[in-house]
Design a protein around this motif. Structure first.
Motif, PDB file in Angstrom:
ATOM      1  N   ILE A  83     -27.985  81.771  -4.725  1.00 41.35           N
ATOM      2  CA  ILE A  83     -27.416  80.557  -4.146  1.00 41.35           C
ATOM      3  C   ILE A  83     -27.742  79.390  -5.074  1.00 41.35           C
ATOM      4  CG2 ILE A  83     -27.407  78.975  -2.189  1.00 41.35           C
ATOM      5  CD1 ILE A  83     -26.331  81.640  -1.412  1.00 41.35           C
ATOM      6  N   ASP A  90     -26.392  73.025   1.562  1.00 43.82           N
ATOM      7  CA  ASP A  90     -26.746  74.395   1.187  1.00 43.82           C
ATOM      8  C   ASP A  90     -28.037  74.860   1.862  1.00 43.82           C
ATOM      9  OD1 ASP A  90     -24.529  74.833  -0.514  1.00 43.82           O
ATOM     10  OD2 ASP A  90     -25.499  73.648  -2.071  1.00 43.82           O
ATOM     11  N   THR A  93     -26.865  76.947   4.554  1.00 41.33           N
ATOM     12  CA  THR A  93     -26.439  78.266   4.091  1.00 41.33           C
ATOM     13  C   THR A  93     -27.626  79.209   4.003  1.00 41.33           C
ATOM     14  OG1 THR A  93     -24.620  77.293   2.818  1.00 41.33           O
ATOM     15  CG2 THR A  93     -25.320  79.516   2.211  1.00 41.33           C
ATOM     16  N   GLY A 580     -23.048  85.779   2.418  1.00 37.95           N
ATOM     17  CA  GLY A 580     -23.360  84.366   2.235  1.00 37.95           C
ATOM     18  C   GLY A 580     -22.631  83.472   3.195  1.00 37.95           C
ATOM     19  N   ASN A 581     -21.269  83.557   3.169  1.00 44.79           N
ATOM     20  CA  ASN A 581     -20.499  82.628   3.978  1.00 44.79           C
ATOM     21  C   ASN A 581     -19.613  83.309   5.007  1.00 44.79           C
ATOM     22  OD1 ASN A 581     -18.514  83.788   2.431  1.00 44.79           O
ATOM     23  ND2 ASN A 581     -17.998  81.932   1.277  1.00 44.79           N
TER      24      ASN A 581
END
Length: 592
Positions: A83, A90, A93, A580-581
């Motif tokens: 990342i 972030d 995240t 991740g997303n």
């Protein structure tokens, strides 16, 4: 009123200040009111400096250190995923990756070198983990001295005037940032005469704007708000996920959404959500919970009070004591489906609803329902860390449109039930429960639906224990074939990328002109005149396709562990859901 104090040489003061100023051309005689004079080490000066101190706790999810923060951008590896953190967004995240599985060991590694910013805005380069550990050793934990005040902020600009011992105005300085304010306060000594131009404005953590008319009011206001918020110095990243929650909001969501299910239940480190597969919960405004399942109907009560991160939710269901507790509302999620997450210590209860009342709600379950309720089905593939398909040989499954189900073997029938809802990684999931008898108890999961036809239903589940993938396939033909023929299909003939979408973006054109040949020795060649070499293999008896083309563009985009969605003799469709997303990549290969 005459003020008799001496001012340091203005050249020394100005050398230490980095903000803008304007020097008066002529000396003016001005009497500065005492309540507007800033004195070194006074309560007002100390509190103003504490407000302006650099806050080191905002990025504690990365550095676990309250007294400095890392200068962005910085590269970190979160549970093995790279990342690049270039904004505070972030941090969320990273938290989402940590929260994806509750039972795993989260790991974050920082890529060095980095630059840190200390409380006094000094920047220091850290070259390796040893240097970082030494610096942060005494800089973390809730009991570490942390003088910065985060619950209110100055509204800039703020104008300060500097006088000499004769009350002659020497300079007027405009302060624009916290760093300038910190340096300004830090350079005042006992001989300085500093006047702040009031009124000034401060804003509080909850959005309140306060006008302050002198230093007495400023000191009082800061003291009132200094400890009024959670400064997040305890590294509990999850404790602020409900900053804006209200009990009315929770009540509206629970009562207006219907057919809630228990998505997560953990008590004393034991996962219990499977005990409630097939149960639906409906909350009423008068505090009643109505619970429905194939086995019967039950009632309980609920109540909520409080605000923000301190909303208590009391659940009482006499027939299901594992649900009973006075929980704390942790978070409300509304993204596709609605989730209400309740916690108390390490215990957790999360309800989920698709918010439209029946069936799959806002997901289309028509094709699945039509296929599932038509005729007999057989399990032709079941994988749970190992191929356990043989355990289900001889079982015949039937699914009724009212949610009831039956499986029969050697003339003995076992009842069960099924429902549909929004999936975790796909649009639709199939929820199964055939009780606690072995091996049918293994089927009690919320299965993400990968593929549905009249002849085959492919399902996948991420295990709540270790995050591994389980696979389940129903087919009309008991001998199946199911996912087990992937190696044979790909190993025959040449293939092309007929479609590739990366999180919804169509990138198929990147692969135009390439032909792929999958060799039985595990090599794959993509050739458009210039060959690109890679490797391929299958796992979970053909439910997963693993591709690796190294760094060769554009095929490096296909390096992944792909879930098999569908297979025919001329087409293979696979997908990957990003850790991740949550984006979905879809790859379709067609045979030439």
């Amino acid at each position: 009123m005459k003020i008799i104090q001496n001012l340091l040489a203005v050249s020394i003061l100005f050398a230490m200040l980095t903000f803008t100023s304007c020097r008066t051309e002529e000396v003016e005689i001005i009497e500065a009111p005492q309540e507007e004079v800033l004195v070194a080490n006074s309560p007002a000066a100390i509190l103003m400096k504490n407000i302006a101190t650099n806050d080191g706790s905002a990025d504690n999810i990365i550095d676990n250190s309250n007294c400095f923060n890392i200068l962005l951008p910085v590269t970190v590896f979160v549970n093995g995923l790279e990342i690049i953190v270039d904004s505070e967004d972030d941090f969320n995240t990273i938290e989402a990756i940590f929260d994806e599985f509750e039972d795993d060991n989260d790991d974050l590694q920082i890529q060095f070198p980095i630059v840190i910013v200390a409380a006094d805005y000094t920047q220091i380069t850290i070259n390796n983990l040893a240097e970082f550990t030494a610096l942060s050793a005494n800089c973390n934990g809730p009991n570490v001295s942390d003088d910065d005040i985060e619950c209110l902020d100055f509204q800039y600009p703020i104008i300060a005037s500097i006088f000499n011992a004769n009350n002659e105005l020497l300079d007027t300085i405009t302060i624009q940032t916290d760093e300038q304010m910190y340096n300004f306060i830090d350079t005042i000594n006992v001989n300085d005469i500093i006047n702040i131009q009031f009124p000034i404005t401060v804003t509080t953590f909850d959005g309140l704007t306060i006008t302050v008319n002198d230093f007495n009011e400023l000191v009082s206001t800061i003291n009132d708000y200094a400890d009024a918020c959670d400064e997040d110095d305890d590294n509990d990243y999850n404790d602020d996920d409900c900053n804006d929650c209200t009990d009315n909001q929770l009540t509206n969501i629970l009562t207006q959404c219907t057919d809630w299910t228990v998505d997560k239940l953990e008590r004393n480190d034991i996962d219990l959500e499977d005990n409630f597969t097939g149960y639906t919960f409906n909350f009423t405004a008068n505090g009643t919970i109505n619970i429905t399942s194939v086995g019967g109907n039950y009632t309980g009560t609920w109540a909520a009070s409080g605000s923000g991160n301190n909303i208590s939710v009391t659940v009482t269901v006499p027939d299901f004591t594992d649900l009973n507790n006075t929980w704390i509302l942790h978070e409300i999620e509304q993204d596709g489906e609605t989730k209400v997450d309740l916690r108390l210590g390490d215990d957790r209860l999360r309800f989920e609803s698709d918010c439209t009342g029946t069936g799959g709600g806002n997901v289309d379950d028509t094709a699945l329902t039509n296929a599932l309720t038509m005729g007999d089905w057989y399990i032709t593939y079941y994988f749970d860390d190992a191929d356990e398909t043989a355990n289900y040989n001889g079982y015949v499954f039937n699914f009724a449109s009212d949610g009831n189900a039956t499986t029969t073997i050697s003339g003995t029938a076992t009842p069960g039930f099924w429902t549909t809802s929004a999936g975790d990684q796909t649009a639709l999931e199939l929820n199964l429960n055939f009780g606690t008898s072995v091996p049918l108890d293994e089927l009690a999961e919320d299965w993400d639906v990968l593929e549905v036809t009249n002849d085959i239903i492919r399902l996948k589940d991420i295990s709540g224990g270790n995050g591994s993938n389980d696979y389940l396939t129903f087919e009309r033909n008991p001998s199946g074939g199911g996912p087990n023929n992937l190696s044979i299909v790909l190993g025959s003939g040449n293939w092309v990328v007929s479609s590739y979408t990366d999180d919804g973006v169509d990138e198929t054109a990147d692969y135009n002109g390439y032909q792929l040949n999958f060799d039985s020795n595990g090599t794959v060649i993509a050739d458009n005149g210039t060959p690109i070499n890679g490797t391929w293999t299958t796992q979970s008896s053909g439910s997963v396709l693993i591709l690796d083309f190294g760094t060769s563009m554009p095929f490096d985009e296909l390096n992944d562990d792909w879930d098999v969605v569908s297979i025919t003799s001329t087409q293979v469709k696979v997908q990957d859901v990003s850790g991740g997303n949550g984006g979905t990549d879809i790859l379709i290969l067609d045979k030439l």
